[in-house]
Scaffold this active site. Structure first.
Site, PDB file in Angstrom:
ATOM      1  N   LYS A  88       0.865  -0.999  -0.030  1.00  0.00           N
ATOM      2  CA  LYS A  88      -0.190  -0.109   0.082  1.00  0.00           C
ATOM      3  C   LYS A  88       1.098   1.055  -0.017  1.00  0.00           C
ATOM      4  O   LYS A  88       1.974   1.279   0.486  1.00  0.00           O
ATOM      5  CB  LYS A  88      -0.805   0.079   1.228  1.00  0.00           C
ATOM      6  CG  LYS A  88      -2.014  -1.003   1.369  1.00  0.00           C
ATOM      7  CD  LYS A  88      -2.535  -0.975   2.789  1.00  0.00           C
ATOM      8  CE  LYS A  88      -3.749  -2.110   2.797  1.00  0.00           C
ATOM      9  NZ  LYS A  88      -4.975  -1.818   1.850  1.00  0.00           N
ATOM     10  N   ARG A  93     -10.189 -11.524   1.731  1.00  0.00           N
ATOM     11  CA  ARG A  93     -11.002 -12.344   0.967  1.00  0.00           C
ATOM     12  C   ARG A  93     -10.374 -13.993   1.285  1.00  0.00           C
ATOM     13  O   ARG A  93     -11.314 -15.083   1.195  1.00  0.00           O
ATOM     14  CB  ARG A  93     -11.476 -12.001  -0.358  1.00  0.00           C
ATOM     15  CG  ARG A  93     -10.181 -12.008  -1.421  1.00  0.00           C
ATOM     16  CD  ARG A  93     -10.587 -11.265  -2.443  1.00  0.00           C
ATOM     17  NE  ARG A  93     -10.619  -9.815  -2.319  1.00  0.00           N
ATOM     18  CZ  ARG A  93     -11.029  -8.853  -3.335  1.00  0.00           C
ATOM     19  NH1 ARG A  93     -11.240  -9.200  -4.417  1.00  0.00           N
ATOM     20  NH2 ARG A  93     -11.240  -7.573  -2.751  1.00  0.00           N
TER      21      ARG A  93
END
Length: 476
Positions: A254, A328
């Site tokens: 990120k 996920r």
């Protein structure tokens, strides 16, 4: 505890808080509650505070506006704001006159007053920046239980907020597991924490893959609350919470700006722990199981790479196109595990999953994905009643093709710059075995936000009351 429930006012307090809604300020009621034979000029708009001195005893009177009926579900924030504003000015001692309030208003009053005591500065060397106020809620004995339930709710919410706000050098996956075990021991529900060796043995491969780049190994937390006398074999509700203790993004790292906020990436896990804790505290009549796959998504020589193919608990293979779509992956193992081992009637997973959902709904609602109209409507009503709103987004089959992989059973990212929250939900659906009462909640925009109660973003404990209300509705 600085919040007391009494039938008579504390004579040592020179402050009185009078909460009134716009349609509730009848002159007779106001006079009987305040001891005044006149009605001063006051504002009863939501959150407005009018103060004056009582002409006889010189007590300072605060009138707190609760607004209109539409403001009821967030009125707890008005009480929290009052305590937060005045707690730093001096040693606040206040009698809160409550018996004229409706049950819902009373619950929100107790909830908000207690939340006003939250201290986010737990690591400051000089401790609290305020002396805890002495708050006396004045109400009849028969209503004490309702207020006590609100206080129990506030205590759980505050515990969850502190957990989410904790820095990740302390809040490792192991720490989250220990937190759940301590809660279970204290409030009477079962907790089992599976560690790395056991995870390898049972094939929790997606969770292990996400955590393999960190010095802090992953854990898998299993919690179960079942009230005495309930004979259900399978739980009515299964909860799955994303427990990423810190998210660097992995190899798909990120940007550095605001990365520190990624300590909140386990807010779904915290909500699940909090909801089960509260169910046990309130002795709800429901059998519920919660699982939390917990890992730190970090970077070292062992970290998974974009393009890798990994396994999963379900035995399905996953092509990892982006290591920052890690939540996920661990949820895939959590969903497959809870279905195989517990087969609950309802399943809800919660996750700070996508920026796409934040772009869609902002900071006022979570994204809800399900094929089941019944559970969607029940959750919507529950969310509206407690100011933890959900908004249904599509889960159409049209989006499934975006997750097809050439070399594995599924890929973890669509690769398209659109519908990111929806395709993430389609990925999770792949691991639900077509469960008919599954719902996914993307809570990225509502679990960790700006507010008047801190200088930077802090936790909200979103999901704790939503799930509790849902349990009340389906638990009978």
């Amino acid at each position: 505890m600085p919040l007391y429930l009494k039938e008579k006012e504390d004579k040592n307090s020179k402050n009185i808080l009078l909460p009134f809604g716009k349609d509730k300020l009848d002159k007779t009621v106001f006079g009987s509650v305040s001891g005044l034979n006149f009605e001063p000029e006051i504002s009863l708009a939501a959150k407005d505070i009018t103060s004056f001195y009582h002409p006889v005893n010189q007590n300072r009177v605060f009138v707190l506006g609760l607004g209109e009926e539409k403001d009821l579900n967030k009125s707890y924030l008005f009480f929290r704001s009052f305590i937060y504003q005045f707690r730093t000015k001096n040693h606040l001692k206040v009698n809160v006159l409550c018996d004229h309030l409706s049950d819902d208003e009373l619950f929100n009053a107790a909830l908000g007053l207690h939340l006003g005591l939250l201290n986010v500065g737990v690591f400051k060397t000089n401790g609290n920046k305020f002396i805890e106020p002495d708050i006396t809620m004045v109400l009849s004995k028969k209503r004490h239980q309702l207020a006590q339930n609100a206080i129990k709710t506030a205590e759980t919410k505050m515990s969850v907020m502190n957990l989410v706000d904790h820095p990740s050098n302390i809040k490792t996956p192991e720490y989250i597991g220990d937190f759940a075990k301590e809660s279970g021991k204290k409030f009477g529900y079962k907790v089992q924490v599976l560690e790395k060796k056991e995870l390898k043995k049972i094939g929790m491969d997606a969770l292990l893959s996400v955590g393999q780049g960190s010095a802090n190994p992953p854990v898998f937390i299993v919690m179960e609350y079942k009230p005495e006398g309930l004979k259900s074999k399978n739980p009515a509700l299964g909860l799955v919470g994303k427990g990423i203790s810190f998210d660097t993004g992995g190899i798909s790292i990120k940007p550095s700006a605001n990365m520190g906020y990624m300590k909140c990436d386990m807010a779904g896990a915290a909500a699940v722990i909090g909801a089960i804790e509260l169910a046990a505290k309130l002795k709800l009549n429901i059998h519920v199981v919660g699982v939390v796959p917990a890992a730190e998504n970090s970077v070292d020589a062992n970290a998974i790479r974009p393009g890798d193919v990994i396994g999963s608990y379900s035995k399905k293979s996953i092509e990892v196109l982006d290591t920052d779509a890690e939540g996920r992956l661990i949820l895939a193992d959590g969903l497959a595990y809870i279905i195989k081992n517990h087969n609950p009637e309802y399943i809800i997973d919660l996750a700070t999953l996508t920026g796409s959902c934040v772009a869609t709904l902002g900071y006022h609602a979570s994204g809800m994905f399900t094929h089941n109209d019944e559970i969607a409507n029940t959750l919507s009503m529950a969310g509206e009643s407690v100011n933890e709103r959900v908004w249904r987004l599509p889960l159409w089959e049209d989006y499934a093709a975006d997750m097809n992989s050439d070399i594995a059973d599924i890929k973890n990212l669509s690769g398209k710059p659109v519908a990111g929250a929806i395709t993430a939900a389609k990925f999770l659906e792949f691991f639900t075995s077509d469960h008919k009462k599954w719902v996914h909640l993307d809570i990225a925009g509502v679990s960790f936000t700006d507010s008047e109660f801190a200088k930077t973003r802090t936790a909200t404990a979103y999901g704790v009351r939503l799930l509790t209300e849902f349990m009340k509705k389906i638990g009978g």
